[in-house]
Scaffold this active site. Structure first.
Site, PDB file in Angstrom:
ATOM      1  CB  SER A 216      -0.902   0.086   1.165  1.00  0.00           C
ATOM      2  OG  SER A 216      -0.167  -0.116   2.495  1.00  0.00           O
TER       3      SER A 216
ATOM      4  CG  ASN B 245      -3.241   4.425   1.278  1.00  0.00           C
ATOM      5  OD1 ASN B 245      -4.451   4.432   1.696  1.00  0.00           O
ATOM      6  ND2 ASN B 245      -2.737   3.174   1.252  1.00  0.00           N
TER       7      ASN B 245
END
Lengths: 738, 438
Positions: free
Chosen positions: A455, A526
């Protein structure tokens, strides 16, 4: 009837000039009238396209054929059928809705086309629609204009009125004819949610009169039409069961139904979506009145909706989605390879989730971990998802048995030579991931695509240890994998177009919505969420209650507020990502001390029962006692709701602009797709950057400047935004989406 | 009587490329809620992975299975499709009682040997836990007439004939383990052998104890890790079975001696402790045309050199191994001294001991086979060196393939060239396979 015809001819006359000359020739090729004995058959077979749709020209062609049917006295009944393998009629031509929103066609003109289905309904002979495949929106409204409907039992057959999803309501009689046919409760359920039903359910709720296997539809429908040609029986009066009769006739009963529907809509949409509310109004006002009156009410409501920004924004989201369907992920002509079998390394929550997804789509997946206890937890994660389907009767036991069998657990590297794609989903530690990529590079064939589900770590770094680094990319799923539609396809420094195209195409095949992102810390979602979540922490530091922050952002349209999101994701996870971003981008991404303090208190969120909130079963409570222990320097004057919203949202816009500045995201559309499908960002706002465009760059910059003066560097508008403001540019300038 | 299948006489040699089995679990324990299909799919998929064979390269699928599950009548086909093998690939299930999986391997030999197939997925599966209870005849009859009844009154009339004792179920597994010709239960046939060969209770218990100790030793050395794929239990997928449940570390002769004879309570010597337990498990092997395997550059476990099945007295079905091995030796010219390692299925300790005695007995061999000499002693040192079914269990339809797999893997460890896998078959048959390594 004759007067009606004159009126229709007059009304549609103006349309033809709007379209290319061959448009009416295409419509003629697409819809045909034939005769078999006493049955007139109108068949839809859209010329050179996969789907039948009710474009303006098709509507005109259709009504002209209806005139012919009416003139031909040897035709005693009418059958309407599609020649497409999986589609009856998919709906109106959505591309043409743009003609409405852009004002090229007046809404009133479109509404005149309501008369087409009224003409169909009022034909002196009975009519029947033979439905196989998608029967949506305008297609459903056409079927509702017929006296009878027969549907195939194939799984492709789905019927519904999905208009509310586009921010509009059915405009060709759907809000009037459906309630009249199947009653208020059932039609509200379909119209307000936009959901669709199969033939079995449709028969049960009275939406269709008969069903049959797909292969028999043509002959059964023909037999039905022949029966009708003999009997001449028009539409029977609709059936209502006892409860429905009670609710619809007892004083106050109807009011109750509408009131409940309204409350449900409000709870779900927080009032941000006008379409379902308008649908309720249209149904309420029209029900029990003449169909003419009802159609007028519907037309008026439709016209009001088309003008709303929510409708425009939801259409924008629809086009974003359509773009993904066309997108190949690469500008070059590079073709993606077919993935027949895959492997997942790491059987944790993500690994198990990815394995479940692949298995559900019938892709064999080897799931490797270091021991069998870990593998079992991956199986369990996958089974939990299938079990839900089983419990909700969406899946049968054999579906689950078949799907679970696609998952092969292993602790060894055996079988990896046969795998086309490996997705690495182990713990977020670069050295661990690198060790795995090095090993993989030895174990798989040279052609196998290697993808990391990281991520926030550098895929480029991981690729360094692989023999042919051009086949290494990122495939970043979001948790929970079965529910979150977004996949960020990461293009690392050496990733080839073929690799990007393969992962992109495969993501779509898995039913996901991919965007292509350059390898940079936090990628798109993110990276944008980082400063947003930080800001929630700063707001708390300023003394704003977490519940307050969440309320404001939920009202803005986020599916959950930032404090709840942190608890859901896990504060440890969130804080780790925040640190990566801080390390990469410095001061403006500095995480608030307060969040750290929550993590240090061992409050990691929902999974530990305590985070920013207290989680007791399903109940979520604010923990005043704990909040008091945090070092909160409450300001004398707490930030207003407006300030809370601005601080959280504008900081995201600023970061999104940087993503474009640095070329991390391809364009504004990708960022909005990422935010909508990765975070649930308010679809009625069209996406983060669509929202920014509605404000204008100048406004965004001036607001950021103001915030920067008080709160410092993290609000400093980036160069990209400033330039946009000066040149009055929009994020979507030059972006092709539909 | 059919002749022995001999590799040298075939068009192609048959290689065992890879094989794998599930852990074996005593029926009614860990695998009780896991279907035979799931066991089969697990081993099928892992065998293909171990062999690095793509499912599209499998030409046919044959599994052995003795207690057909009601929901998977041709279980091979179900396993094949669920294991991702293409719909166009045919599959059938074979039943030769305890040698069903061995028969599956035999089918592979026949087809590959003749050149009808290049690569085959074979094996065996059995869930003895899930063998059903069956309604008796009267109850079944009642259900049938009820479904024909034309009116409620007629239905009621039929229902009135019902008697509660009709609900007493027939236990399918007990019926299955009884030979209808001799009327003897399998355990009772072992009692016959114990009497014939004067096998003491102690000798049998000692044999059983050794089986446990050998299995435990193999387990501790990690030997079974080479042949086992753990099974994630189908009921909820939240638990894994990684090792065989049967072997007991602390097994002692004393403990076994306390058990009561199961089949002949008065005079018997056969107990649950010195017999194999009824068991759940599955095995799969990838067989391939040996030349093709070589051309692909594959490591193989070995080749099948010869095999035969023979019949014998149902009442003494336990003597199957010596009957089939004698035939095989006669047809191939092999001798016991040519064999480096033996797996002889341990249905009952008594039955293994009886075979061992008969193999070494000149008079037995002379009487039964007209031989001038004994077939040859099977030394303890080469017999079931990692324990056998008494400890591991005997999933009827799967064991045959396990013997071949276990044998080949141990031959690799010992680096020896030739091994014999043989077993007795309920109903009075024996099967014998000779495998070779280069």
């Amino acid at each position: 009837m004759e007067m009606n015809r004159e009126q229709i001819l007059k009304d549609v006359a103006g349309f033809k000039s709007l379209f290319a000359e061959d448009a009416s020739a295409i419509a003629e090729k697409s819809i045909q009238l034939t005769k078999e004995g006493a049955v007139g058959i109108i068949s839809f077979d859209q010329y050179q396209e996969k789907a039948n749709k009710l474009s303006f020209m098709n509507m005109i062609r259709f009504v002209e054929l209806l005139f012919k049917v009416n003139e031909d006295k040897s035709i005693k009944s009418l059958l309407i059928i599609s020649k497409k393998p999986t589609i009856f009629i998919a709906g109106a031509d959505i591309a043409e809705i743009k003609l409405l929103t852009s004002g090229k066609i007046k809404v009133e003109s479109l509404m005149k086309l309501q008369e087409v289905f009224t003409y169909l309904e009022e034909l002196p002979i009975p009519s029947v629609a033979a439905i196989h495949g998608a029967c949506m929106g305008g297609g459903m409204e056409l079927a509702l204009g017929c006296d009878y409907r027969i549907a195939s039992e194939a799984h492709e057959t789905r019927m519904g009125l999905p208009e509310v999803m586009l921010g509009i309501i059915p405009g060709w009689g759907g809000t009037q004819r459906m309630p009249r046919l199947i009653g208020l409760e059932k039609s509200l359920d379909l119209i307000l949610t936009g959901k669709n039903v199969d033939a079995r359910k449709a028969k049960k709720i009275g939406l269709v009169d008969r069903t049959c296997p797909a292969a028999l539809l043509e002959s059964k429908a023909m037999a039905f039409a022949q029966e009708l040609a003999v009997s001449g029986k028009k539409r029977p009066s609709p059936h209502r069961d006892f409860k429905e009769k009670l609710l619809e006739t007892v004083p106050g009963g109807q009011w109750l139904v509408f009131d409940m529907a309204r409350k449900q809509v409000m709870a779900k949409t927080k009032g941000n979506y006008p379409a379902p509310l308008k649908a309720i109004e249209a149904i309420k006002q029209g029900y029990g009145k003449s169909i003419e009156k009802g159609l007028q009410i519907e037309a008026k409501a439709f016209g009001e909706l088309i003008a709303t920004p929510e409708c425009q924004n939801l259409l924008h989201v629809y086009y974003l989605n359509e773009r993904v369907k066309r997108d190949k992920g690469v500008a070059s002509g590079a073709k993606g390879k077919t993935i027949a079998s895959a492997a997942v390394i790491g059987a944790g929550v993500m690994g198990g989730g990815i394995a479940q997804l692949f298995a559900a789509k019938k892709v064999r997946v080897r799931m490797k971990d270091i021991n069998w206890a870990a593998i079992a937890s991956g199986y369990k994660a996958a089974y939990r998802v299938f079990k839900k389907g089983l419990d909700r009767k969406k899946l049968k036991k054999f579906d689950v048995d078949n799907a679970m069998a696609e998952i092969e657990g292993t602790t060894a590297w055996e079988g990896f030579s046969r795998v086309d794609l490996v997705v690495e989903a182990v713990v977020e530690k670069l050295d661990v991931k690198k060790a795995i990529f090095k090993e993989l590079s030895e174990r798989v064939s040279g052609a196998t695509i290697l993808a990391s589900n990281t991520s926030s770590l550098s895929v480029t770094e991981m690729a360094l240890v692989v023999k042919n680094p051009e086949r290494v990319g990122g495939m970043h799923f979001f948790n929970p994998v079965d529910k979150m539609p977004l996949v960020e396809v990461i293009r690392a420094e050496k990733t080839s177009d073929e690799t990007v195209a393969t992962i992109f195409q495969f993501s779509k095949k898995m039913g996901k919505t991919p965007i292509v992102v350059k390898d940079a810390p936090g990628f798109v979602v993110n990276r944008i969420l980082g400063p947003y979540l930080n800001e929630a922490g700063y707001l708390m530091t300023d003394g704003v209650a977490p519940k307050k922050i969440d309320q404001v952002l939920e009202k803005f349209g986020m599916p959950m507020g930032p404090c709840t999101l942190l608890d859901e994701v896990g504060l440890d996870v969130g804080s780790k990502v925040a640190q990566v971003l801080f390390g990469a981008f410095g001061e403006r991404m500095k995480p608030p001390v307060l969040i750290d303090a929550v993590v240090k208190a061992g409050r990691l969120g929902k999974k530990t029962g305590k985070g920013i909130y207290l989680h007791e079963g399903k109940e979520v409570k604010e923990d005043a006692e704990f909040l008091a222990t945090l070092n909160i320097k409450a300001k004398d004057k707490l930030p207003s709701n407006d300030e809370i919203e601005k601080r959280c949202v504008f900081v995201m816009i600023n970061e999104a602009a940087r993503l474009l500045e640095e070329g991390v995201a391809r364009d504004a559309a990708d960022i909005d797709i990422g935010m909508i499908f990765g975070t649930g960002f308010a679809p009625f706002r069209g996406g983060l950057l669509k929202y920014a465009d509605s404000l204008g760059a100048a406004k965004v910059v001036s607001e950021l400047d103001l915030l920067a003066r008080v709160h410092g560097v993290r609000f400093q508008p980036c160069q990209f935004l400033q330039t946009m403001a000066v040149s009055e540019k929009k994020f979507y300038d030059g972006v092709e989406i539909g | 009587m059919t002749k022995t299948w001999i590799a040298k006489e075939q068009k192609n040699r048959v290689a065992v490329v890879a094989g794998v089995r599930t852990p074996f679990a005593k029926a009614g324990t860990k695998l009780k809620d896991t279907s035979a299909v799931h066991l089969g799919v697990t081993v099928a998929r892992d065998a293909m992975a171990k062999a690095e064979v793509d499912s599209e390269n499998i030409d046919e699928v044959v599994f052995g299975n003795a207690g057909t599950p009601a929901d998977a009548a041709n279980i091979s086909r179900v396993i094949a499709l669920r294991a991702g093998i293409d719909e166009s690939v045919p599959g059938y299930t074979v039943h030769r009682n305890c040698a069903s999986a061995m028969e599956a391997v035999a089918q592979g030999c026949l087809k590959i040997g003749l050149g009808l197939a290049d690569t085959m997925l074979v094996g065996g599966v059995e869930s003895m836990s899930q063998m059903p209870l069956i309604y008796g005849e009267q109850m079944t009859e009642l259900f049938a007439t009820l479904s024909y009844a034309k009116s409620p009154a007629e239905k009621l009339q039929k229902i009135m004939t019902f008697r509660p004792q009709w609900l007493k179920p027939i236990v399918a597994i007990m019926e299955g383990l009884t030979d209808p010709i001799s009327g003897l239960n399998m355990g009772q046939t072992a009692e016959v052998l114990a009497q014939d060969f004067h096998l003491s209770r102690l000798a049998q218990d000692e044999f059983a104890t050794r089986s446990h100790h050998r299995a435990i030793a193999a387990q501790k050395e990690g030997k079974f890790r080479d042949e086992i794929i753990p099974v994630v239990l189908e009921d909820g997928f939240d638990e894994v079975l990684e090792t065989d449940i049967g072997p007991r570390d602390n097994q002692s002769v004393e403990a076994l001696s306390k058990l009561r004879p199961f089949f002949d309570k008065a005079n018997g010597t056969i107990t649950a402790g010195n017999s194999c337990p009824i068991t759940d498990g599955g095995v799969a092997l990838i067989l391939m045309n040996a030349e093709k395997a070589k051309a692909d550059g594959r490591q193989i476990l070995g080749t099948i050199s010869s095999y035969v099945f023979t019949g014998c007295e149902p009442k003494r079905m336990g003597m199957g191994p010596i009957h089939s091995t004698a035939k095989l030796f006669k047809d191939t010219g092999l001798k016991m001294s040519d064999i480096n390692l033996v797996e002889l299925n341990e249905a009952f300790s008594a039955q293994v001991l009886a075979n061992q005695m008969a193999f070494a007995s000149k008079s037995y061999c002379a009487e039964k086979f007209g031989a001038t000499d004994a077939l040859g002693e099977i030394r303890d040192e080469i017999l079931n060196v990692n324990g056998g079914a008494v400890a591991l269990g005997h999933p009827v339809g799967a064991t045959g393939a396990r013997l071949i797999l276990t044998l080949l893997l141990e031959m690799r460890r010992r680096n020896v060239g030739r091994g014999l896998a043989t077993l007795c078959i309920g109903g009075g048959q024996g099967g014998a396979f000779v495998v070779e390594r280069e």
